[in-house]
Design an enzyme around this catalytic site. Structure first.
Site, mmCIF file in Angstrom:
data_model
loop_
_atom_site.group_PDB
_atom_site.id
_atom_site.type_symbol
_atom_site.label_atom_id
_atom_site.label_comp_id
_atom_site.label_asym_id
_atom_site.label_seq_id
_atom_site.Cartn_x
_atom_site.Cartn_y
_atom_site.Cartn_z
ATOM 1 N N GLY A 11 46.990 26.326 22.941
ATOM 2 C CA GLY A 11 48.163 27.190 22.730
ATOM 3 C C GLY A 11 48.690 27.085 21.311
ATOM 4 O O GLY A 11 49.054 28.094 20.690
ATOM 5 N N GLY A 34 39.928 26.021 25.554
ATOM 6 C CA GLY A 34 39.152 25.138 26.431
ATOM 7 C C GLY A 34 37.723 25.585 26.673
ATOM 8 O O GLY A 34 36.801 24.776 26.597
ATOM 9 N N LYS A 39 42.990 37.302 28.223
ATOM 10 C CA LYS A 39 44.374 37.730 27.933
ATOM 11 C C LYS A 39 44.455 38.471 26.607
ATOM 12 O O LYS A 39 44.744 37.895 25.556
ATOM 13 C CB LYS A 39 45.297 36.504 27.915
HETATM 14 P P1 AMP Z 1 41.779 33.253 27.752
HETATM 15 O O1 AMP Z 1 42.700 32.241 28.358
HETATM 16 O O2 AMP Z 1 42.446 34.537 27.429
HETATM 17 O O3 AMP Z 1 40.971 32.687 26.600
HETATM 18 O O4 AMP Z 1 40.732 33.617 28.886
HETATM 19 C C1 AMP Z 1 39.735 32.751 29.356
HETATM 20 C C2 AMP Z 1 39.157 33.369 30.598
HETATM 21 O O5 AMP Z 1 38.599 34.630 30.289
HETATM 22 C C3 AMP Z 1 38.039 32.575 31.244
HETATM 23 O O6 AMP Z 1 38.526 32.044 32.433
HETATM 24 C C4 AMP Z 1 36.945 33.627 31.488
HETATM 25 O O7 AMP Z 1 36.407 33.575 32.796
HETATM 26 C C5 AMP Z 1 37.703 34.922 31.318
HETATM 27 N N1 AMP Z 1 36.816 36.035 30.975
HETATM 28 C C6 AMP Z 1 35.912 36.090 29.997
HETATM 29 N N2 AMP Z 1 35.236 37.249 30.028
HETATM 30 C C7 AMP Z 1 35.717 37.948 31.075
HETATM 31 C C8 AMP Z 1 35.414 39.222 31.639
HETATM 32 N N3 AMP Z 1 34.464 39.991 31.131
HETATM 33 N N4 AMP Z 1 36.120 39.610 32.731
HETATM 34 C C9 AMP Z 1 37.074 38.826 33.247
HETATM 35 N N5 AMP Z 1 37.411 37.611 32.762
HETATM 36 C C10 AMP Z 1 36.738 37.182 31.679
#
Ligand code: AMP
Length: 393
Positions: free
Chosen positions: A373, A350, A197
């Site tokens: 969060g 997490g 995100k």
């Molecule tokens: P966030 O909640 O923004 O910290 O996102 C965590 C999520 O980011 C995890 O579920 C990961 O699978 C995802 N993530 C990490 N790297 C990638 C990537 N290159 N493409 C898509 N999702 C990703």
């Protein structure tokens, strides 16, 4: 700093403690990991030793305002009672007069646990009269649930407005560590940001630009930046609404002499799946039918060198699709280097915490935040509404 239970007389007082006992529970209703319970013991034991009457309140899971027997706090009650080595009584229905009667009968040092607060829809609505009922049970409010400190719910915000409010030791520790890294960091200060995100993480980078020396970017958010500087990202995840802001941030960083580092190579896949065909691509040159899933080996090496020199590290978000075995190497390597470093290291989120735990190096980092969060909000430079209600020392 905010007032804590040390700054208030609790002797003989009814103390409402909002804890976070949102522990993982399996199908046999056994607690899989009791860290969140053991983490509150110093606060509860302090209150017992100082002759308070302790009323514990927590949520568990997402029952959405309905009674769901599978999400009862009874298993937590049993574990807590074991850990404290004393009986803990249980109030099944917070709104029933029997609860107020149980509280009336409490002796100094007694502990009472309320049933899952999210069985009541009034909790997440921050209903005023529900908050008043909670407040009527107590003389003092203690916030010990950092993970919900950003949520304006009845048991976190509503009730805290109605009583003298102080922090428990867990929340005190979280605030101290974030105060140290955000307001008085040792340099070099390195922020490692990953995850998907980008909209959540851009405000973090903006806020940290006046504090950090280097930002290491990984994960899905990297591709919005790579697109912003004209690279080809194939089918990688992107937030098209944030490309301009990403560019602005890169320009601002240059002005402020902050290094924002992007991956230089990427482990990519043809599909977003565990058994997809994989291939390494240099950043900016990902083929149209591939997507970036993890940082590549050259990036890992460069990031390792930066982490090694850091004196302060903040890490939030995995640098790859950590859930899949094939794409967790980057995140695991980062976890290893952070744990090895002598820096003050603060980990939030997490996946980053899971990586540290799975390598068995949790003791080697300075702090793993109990609030994903809430910690993100602090890194974004925002105030946490429930903390704001707590009196200053
Ligand atoms: P966030 O909640 O923004 O910290 O996102 C965590 C999520 O980011 C995890 O579920 C990961 O699978 C995802 N993530 C990490 N790297 C990638 C990537 N290159 N493409 C898509 N999702 C990703």
């Amino acid at each position: 700093m905010k007032k804590t239970i040390r700054d208030i007389d609790v002797e003989g007082k009814r103390v409402f403690v909002r804890v976070d006992y949102n522990v993982p529970i399996n199908a046999e209703l056994k607690i899989v990991d009791d860290t969140r319970i053991t983490a509150t013991l110093p606060t509860i034991n302090y209150l017992i030793e100082h002759n308070a009457k302790i009323i514990l309140c927590s949520h568990l899971g997402r029952p959405n305002g309905q009674v769901e027997p599978k999400l009862s706090l009874r298993p937590v009650l049993a574990r807590l009672s074991q850990l404290l080595n004393k009986p803990v009584s249980f109030a099944e229905d917070i709104l029933d007069k029997s609860t107020a009667e149980m509280v009336d009968k409490m002796q100094n040092g007694d502990v009472l646990m309320l049933e899952n607060i999210r069985f009541y829809k009034q909790e997440e609505e921050n209903d005023e009269s529900f908050a008043k009922t909670l407040a009527s049970l107590a003389d003092i409010y203690v916030l010990e649930a950092f993970a919900t400190a950003h949520r304006k719910h009845a048991s976190t915000f509503g009730v805290a407005k109605l009583l003298p409010a102080v922090c428990g030791f867990l929340v005190e520790h979280e605030l101290e560590i974030f105060d140290k890294v955000l307001n008085n960091p040792d340099h070099p200060f390195v922020a490692i940001l990953g995850g998907a995100k980008v909209a959540d993480k851009l405000p973090v980078i903006e806020n940290l630009l006046d504090k950090v020396d280097t930002v290491l970017i990984g994960g899905g958010m990297a591709y919005t930046f790579i697109k912003a500087i004209g690279g080809n990202i194939g089918m990688s995840i992107i937030d098209n609404t944030k490309i301009d802001l990403a560019k602005e941030i890169l320009d601002k960083a240059k002005e402020k002499n902050v290094k924002i580092m992007l991956p230089i190579d990427n482990l990519c896949a043809k599909e977003f799946s565990e058994d997809a065909e994989t291939k390494l691509f240099s950043s900016g040159f990902i083929a149209d039918d591939y997507q970036g899933m993890d940082i590549g080996p050259k990036t890992i090496k460069i990031y390792k060198a930066v982490i090694k020199k850091a004196k302060t590290i903040v890490w939030n978000g995995p640098v790859g699709v950590y859930e899949y075995e094939k794409f967790k190497r980057g995140t695991n390597k980062i976890a290893k280097y952070v744990a090895k470093s002598k820096a003050v290291s603060v980990i939030g989120g997490g996946d980053s915490i899971a990586a540290i735990q799975s390598l068995g190096v949790a003791k080697k980092v300075t702090h793993m935040s109990t609030g994903g969060g809430a910690s993100l909000m602090l890194l974004q430079g925002k105030k946490l509404p429930c903390i704001e209600l707590i009196e200053d020392q």
